[in-house]
Design a protein around this motif. Sequence first.
Motif, PDB file in Angstrom:
ATOM      1  N   LEU A 132      31.194  71.570  77.995  1.00  0.00           N
ATOM      2  CA  LEU A 132      31.088  72.255  76.713  1.00  0.00           C
ATOM      3  C   LEU A 132      32.438  72.337  76.011  1.00  0.00           C
ATOM      4  O   LEU A 132      32.514  72.223  74.785  1.00  0.00           O
ATOM      5  N   LYS A 133      33.503  72.511  76.776  1.00  0.00           N
ATOM      6  CA  LYS A 133      34.841  72.560  76.183  1.00  0.00           C
ATOM      7  C   LYS A 133      35.196  71.207  75.572  1.00  0.00           C
ATOM      8  O   LYS A 133      35.727  71.142  74.461  1.00  0.00           O
TER       9      LYS A 133
ATOM     10  N   GLU B 224      33.066  68.943  74.492  1.00  0.00           N
ATOM     11  CA  GLU B 224      32.216  68.752  73.321  1.00  0.00           C
ATOM     12  C   GLU B 224      32.741  69.551  72.138  1.00  0.00           C
ATOM     13  O   GLU B 224      32.743  69.075  71.001  1.00  0.00           O
ATOM     14  N   ASN B 225      33.200  70.769  72.402  1.00  0.00           N
ATOM     15  CA  ASN B 225      33.750  71.603  71.337  1.00  0.00           C
ATOM     16  C   ASN B 225      35.007  70.976  70.740  1.00  0.00           C
ATOM     17  O   ASN B 225      35.181  70.963  69.515  1.00  0.00           O
ATOM     18  N   GLU B 226      35.872  70.445  71.578  1.00  0.00           N
ATOM     19  CA  GLU B 226      37.077  69.777  71.083  1.00  0.00           C
ATOM     20  C   GLU B 226      36.715  68.551  70.243  1.00  0.00           C
ATOM     21  O   GLU B 226      37.325  68.296  69.203  1.00  0.00           O
TER      22      GLU B 226
ATOM     23  N   GLU C 118      35.401  69.775  66.882  1.00  0.00           N
ATOM     24  CA  GLU C 118      36.491  70.286  66.047  1.00  0.00           C
ATOM     25  C   GLU C 118      37.296  69.143  65.444  1.00  0.00           C
ATOM     26  O   GLU C 118      37.690  69.194  64.278  1.00  0.00           O
TER      27      GLU C 118
END
Length: 80
Positions: free
Chosen positions: A46-47, A49-51, A54
Motif C-alpha cells: 500500500l505504501k 501504491e501510494n507513492e 502521488e
Amino acid sequence: MLLKIKLTNFAAFSLISESSIVMLLVVITVFFGILLLLGVRKSYKLKKENERLEAMSAKSSENTDDSYKDFTDGHMYGGN
C-alpha cells in the motif's frame, strides 16, 4: 515423600499434558506470526501504491496550466 508420589500421580492423570500446551502455544505463535508477516507485506504494498499515485498526481498537476484565461474575448454577445 507420600505427597510427592501423590502429586506425581496427579500430574500423570491430568487431561492436558505439558507437551500439548507447548504444541498449542507453538501453533498459535506460528499463526499470529503469519498474520503479522501478511500485514507487513500488505502495508508495504500500500505504501508503494501510494507513492506511485502521488507521483502520478504530481506529474499530472505539472502538465496542466492552471493560469486564468479570459474566455470572454470571443463571445458573440460582447459589448464591443
